[in-house]
Design an enzyme around this catalytic site. Structure first.
Site, mmCIF file in Angstrom:
data_model
loop_
_atom_site.group_PDB
_atom_site.id
_atom_site.type_symbol
_atom_site.label_atom_id
_atom_site.label_comp_id
_atom_site.label_asym_id
_atom_site.label_seq_id
_atom_site.Cartn_x
_atom_site.Cartn_y
_atom_site.Cartn_z
ATOM 1 N N ASP A 9 0.906 -1.182 -0.120
ATOM 2 C CA ASP A 9 0.132 0.078 0.214
ATOM 3 C C ASP A 9 0.849 1.265 0.005
ATOM 4 O O ASP A 9 1.942 1.177 0.270
ATOM 5 C CB ASP A 9 -0.840 0.037 1.362
ATOM 6 C CG ASP A 9 -1.488 1.458 1.559
ATOM 7 O OD1 ASP A 9 -2.298 1.766 0.421
ATOM 8 O OD2 ASP A 9 -1.334 1.936 2.452
ATOM 9 N N THR A 43 -2.937 0.318 -4.218
ATOM 10 C CA THR A 43 -3.189 1.562 -3.710
ATOM 11 C C THR A 43 -4.873 1.871 -4.059
ATOM 12 O O THR A 43 -5.388 1.323 -5.069
ATOM 13 C CB THR A 43 -2.351 2.573 -4.075
ATOM 14 O OG1 THR A 43 -2.912 4.142 -3.701
ATOM 15 C CG2 THR A 43 -2.295 2.916 -5.490
ATOM 16 N N GLY A 44 -5.190 2.788 -3.157
ATOM 17 C CA GLY A 44 -6.686 3.220 -3.752
ATOM 18 C C GLY A 44 -6.454 4.558 -4.602
ATOM 19 O O GLY A 44 -7.303 5.027 -5.158
ATOM 20 N N LYS A 194 -8.371 -4.963 -3.231
ATOM 21 C CA LYS A 194 -6.989 -5.151 -3.282
ATOM 22 C C LYS A 194 -6.565 -6.514 -3.385
ATOM 23 O O LYS A 194 -5.898 -7.027 -3.954
ATOM 24 C CB LYS A 194 -6.203 -4.447 -2.294
ATOM 25 C CG LYS A 194 -6.161 -2.896 -2.528
ATOM 26 C CD LYS A 194 -5.242 -2.144 -1.388
ATOM 27 C CE LYS A 194 -5.266 -0.763 -1.418
ATOM 28 N NZ LYS A 194 -4.455 -0.063 -0.588
ATOM 29 N N ASP A 217 -2.181 -0.606 6.011
ATOM 30 C CA ASP A 217 -2.363 0.052 7.036
ATOM 31 C C ASP A 217 -3.716 0.079 7.181
ATOM 32 O O ASP A 217 -4.117 0.467 8.713
ATOM 33 C CB ASP A 217 -1.746 1.407 6.963
ATOM 34 C CG ASP A 217 -2.444 2.448 6.175
ATOM 35 O OD1 ASP A 217 -3.084 3.284 6.746
ATOM 36 O OD2 ASP A 217 -2.327 2.356 4.925
ATOM 37 N N ASN A 220 -8.937 -0.749 3.724
ATOM 38 C CA ASN A 220 -9.037 -0.978 2.420
ATOM 39 C C ASN A 220 -7.875 -2.005 1.873
ATOM 40 O O ASN A 220 -7.743 -2.519 0.590
ATOM 41 C CB ASN A 220 -9.086 0.096 1.482
ATOM 42 C CG ASN A 220 -7.912 0.921 1.463
ATOM 43 O OD1 ASN A 220 -7.206 0.978 2.563
ATOM 44 N ND2 ASN A 220 -7.342 1.629 0.492
#
Length: 266
Positions: A9, A43-44, A194, A217, A220
């Site tokens: 992430d 990642t978002g 993810k 972390d 998501n």
């Protein structure tokens, strides 16, 4: 155990609190790549927001963006997978956001559109480095094709929980709705996360599930941490993620990603 694929992430995990890629972490990742390990980011963020960091790392791999809705090659820009939010459900979310006066990000063709300019838009621009485009018409009418992702930015953490409850009661079985930051509510296609994206990528690369490390972390990151052979939470991770992780490393500010790679790969 010989790990072959590491998915990391970005915000609050790979990057420092100042959104900088620490040199120490960069060097350790490059050492792993030199040993033949595939290192990618999950990642978002938008693809365009992620790419500068990936280029800085010198990676030529498919990267997982939009929480798994888009997997796209870093160098060739070839799209591997794209699973957007169905248009009818997206319109329902947009209509609800308009009714509730929520700040809404709409992602189309890797362009960020917003229903309002103001503090929320400014916060997101500072984090992502992407300038938003204001929608000057009815947002529901503006949306004519499925968006890659939707994001609601709330006023505060308490409001985020309210929004999650409201959306969950109505769309829980239809969409994947999660939290990435205290004020960010992420809305994606029900079939993606993810974790599903990492599973698809591992399969494409011929990597077994138990040969995968995932580091994150936030909520998501939950599915990919649960999927990976070694699921890792940084010390600054949410309590929920730590409970599901196989290993807890140092915080992003203490170069936790580097600690994991050194301990389990190098």
């Amino acid at each position: 155990m010989k790990y072959k694929l590491v998915a990391i992430d970005m915000d609050d995990t790979l990057l420092s609190d100042e959104l900088i890629l620490p040199l120490k972490v960069k060097k350790v990742i490059q050492e792993a790549v030199d040993k033949g390990i595939v290192v990618t980011v999950a990642t978002g963020r938008m693809y365009s927001s992620t790419l500068p960091y990936v280029k800085d790392l010198g990676l030529d791999i498919p990267i997982i963006t939009y929480n798994g809705a888009l997997i796209k090659e870093a160098v060739s820009s070839d799209v591997k997978y794209h699973r957007p939010v169905p248009i009818d459900l997206a319109k329902e979310i947009v209509a609800l956001a308009t009714e509730e006066d929520w700040h809404l990000n709409i992602y189309l063709d890797d362009i960020l559109y917003v229903n309002n300019l103001g503090d929320e838009a400014d916060i997101y621009e500072r984090i992502s480095g992407i300038k938003p485009v204001l929608i000057n018409e009815d947002p529901v009418e503006f949306l004519t094709k499925p968006p890659t992702k939707l994001l609601i930015i709330s006023e505060n953490a308490a409001k985020t929980d309210e929004i999650l409850l409201k959306l969950g009661s109505r769309f829980r079985d239809l969409l994947n709705i999660t939290k990435s930051k205290p004020r960010f509510v992420e809305i994606m296609n029900k079939e993606i996360s993810k974790g599903t994206a990492l599973s698809d990528l591992a399969m494409d690369l011929g990597v077994k599930q138990d040969e995968v490390i995932a580091i994150g972390d936030s909520l998501n990151d939950l599915e990919m941490v649960e999927y990976a052979g070694l699921g890792v939470a940084v010390a600054n991770a949410s309590v929920e993620l730590k409970e599901k992780a196989d290993y807890i490393t140092k915080s992003n500010e203490e170069f936790g990603v580097a600690e994991v790679i050194k301990k389990f790969i190098l």
